[in-house]
Design an enzyme around this catalytic site. Structure first.
Site, short mmCIF file in Angstrom:
data_model
loop_
_atom_site.label_atom_id
_atom_site.label_comp_id
_atom_site.label_asym_id
_atom_site.label_seq_id
_atom_site.Cartn_x
_atom_site.Cartn_y
_atom_site.Cartn_z
N ARG A 146 2.76 37.91 18.68
CA ARG A 146 4.17 38.11 18.68
C ARG A 146 4.62 38.48 20.02
O ARG A 146 5.78 39.32 20.18
CB ARG A 146 4.60 39.29 17.80
CG ARG A 146 4.02 38.92 16.31
CD ARG A 146 4.55 37.55 15.49
NE ARG A 146 3.99 37.59 14.24
CZ ARG A 146 2.84 36.66 13.96
NH1 ARG A 146 2.26 36.32 14.98
NH2 ARG A 146 2.44 36.85 12.87
N SER A 204 9.90 40.30 9.17
CA SER A 204 9.18 41.41 9.44
C SER A 204 10.05 42.36 10.53
O SER A 204 10.25 41.79 11.91
CB SER A 204 7.87 41.15 9.90
OG SER A 204 7.26 40.66 8.80
N GLU A 216 10.02 44.01 16.01
CA GLU A 216 9.78 42.67 15.96
C GLU A 216 11.02 41.84 16.69
O GLU A 216 10.74 41.12 17.64
CB GLU A 216 9.10 42.02 14.95
CG GLU A 216 8.59 40.55 15.20
CD GLU A 216 7.71 40.13 14.12
OE1 GLU A 216 7.77 38.83 13.82
OE2 GLU A 216 7.07 40.85 13.39
#
Length: 335
Positions: free
Chosen positions: A160, A238, A329
């Site tokens: 990520r 998320s 995130e």
């Protein structure tokens, strides 16, 4: 290039928070995007480039400069490779690859946002991530004031993460090129939940259309497919990444997966829920989704300040209880 007034960041982001925009510019292709970025830079105005706005926590005070919305479209196929304009809606691209029997993106179905945002975050889900298929990212480099093409190595992909994310604001994505696998079958399915839904063993394959349908079903069940009638989809997906820790620091009871180099990846959803923030936990106009503790959602009138304060409470609770640090995130942007 189209200039509009009276626009609020809340109207441009899936979390629906953020204040007024000073100058809102929509661009229809890569040359217009480069021109808009150069104009803002030369005038010394703060710049925010937005695609689908699905991975952004926008400031309540708004943006005192230029917000450039990327609306470029187009996909050029060369053999099994696709060069995709940054503004192409991501799920439209995934649907097209499934229809054309090109494997490699099928498990990334239903993710909101634009294609140009995917290499920044190294978007991933259900065992796939874009770093597995990206071969080149064409960017405008604001530091060098010119266009260049980044190889996967130059993108510095990680979980990520990427060089584009670690050096925020420098690179503006113009196009992304993917190399996909021709044929009607998916790439090997490595995510257990998806394999179970498909009725196959982990590592097996399935028809591309079946994988896409199963992923969309799983995401809808968690409120992670954009739907104006679903309040759980007022989110950024998320909100925290799954933390990666040394294997000897396992957290009892927490689901985990090998992450290589003697490390484990922990379930952030389990940590959030076990720290007292289970599904449907609310604090005023923000809270966890009623269907997935890892997604934070907002209600009409919510602010970025409320949302980030709630996220901070979760981070503190997880750290105090388990000694693990959660990382956001989505990106909280500031002028």
């Amino acid at each position: 290039m189209h200039l509009r007034s009276g626009v609020r960041l809340a109207d441009l982001t899936t979390l629906a928070v953020g204040g007024p925009v000073d100058r809102f510019v929509e661009v229809a292709d890569a040359p217009e995007l480069v021109a808009a970025v150069r104009e803002a830079d030369e005038a010394g105005r703060p710049l925010l480039v937005l695609g689908g706005g699905s991975n952004v926590v926008a400031p309540d005070e708004g943006w005192p400069g230029d917000v450039v919305a990327v609306r470029s479209r187009g996909v050029v196929r060369s053999g099994d490779g696709l060069e995709v304009q940054a503004g192409e809606p991501w799920d439209d691209l995934v649907a097209a690859t499934v229809e054309q029997c090109l494997a490699g993106l099928e498990a990334l179905s239903g993710i909101p946002g634009s294609t140009g945002a995917t290499p920044v975050q190294n978007v991933g889900a259900y065992g796939q991530e874009v770093a597995q298929t990206i071969t080149a990212v064409r960017v405008y480099d604001r530091a060098e004031k010119g266009e260049r093409t980044l190889s996967p190595a130059e993108c510095g992909f990680a979980y990520r993460d990427s060089r584009l994310k670690r050096d925020p604001g420098r690179f503006v994505v113009l196009t992304v090129t993917f190399a996909l696998q021709p044929g009607p079958a998916s790439r090997p399915v490595t995510y257990a939940e998806l394999a179970t839904r498909l009725g196959i063993d982990v590592g097996g394959t399935a028809p591309l259309a079946d994988v896409r349908a199963a992923v969309l079903e799983l995401r809808r069940g968690k409120g992670m497919v954009l739907d104006p009638d679903d309040p759980d989809s007022r989110s950024a997906g998320s909100f925290f990444t799954n933390p990666v820790i040394p294997a000897e620091r396992t957290v009892e009871g927490c689901p985990s997966w090998p992450a290589g180099d003697g490390q484990l990846k922990l379930s952030a959803a389990w940590l959030v829920q076990s720290a007292g923030f289970g599904k449907g936990t609310r604090d005023g106009r923000v809270g966890t989704s009623s269907r997935h503790s890892l997604a934070l959602t907002t209600e009409p009138g919510a602010t970025a300040t409320e949302l980030l304060a709630y996220a901070d409470r979760i981070v503190t609770a997880v750290r105090e209880r388990f000694g693990v640090d959660l990382v956001m995130e989505p990106t909280a942007v500031r002028p």
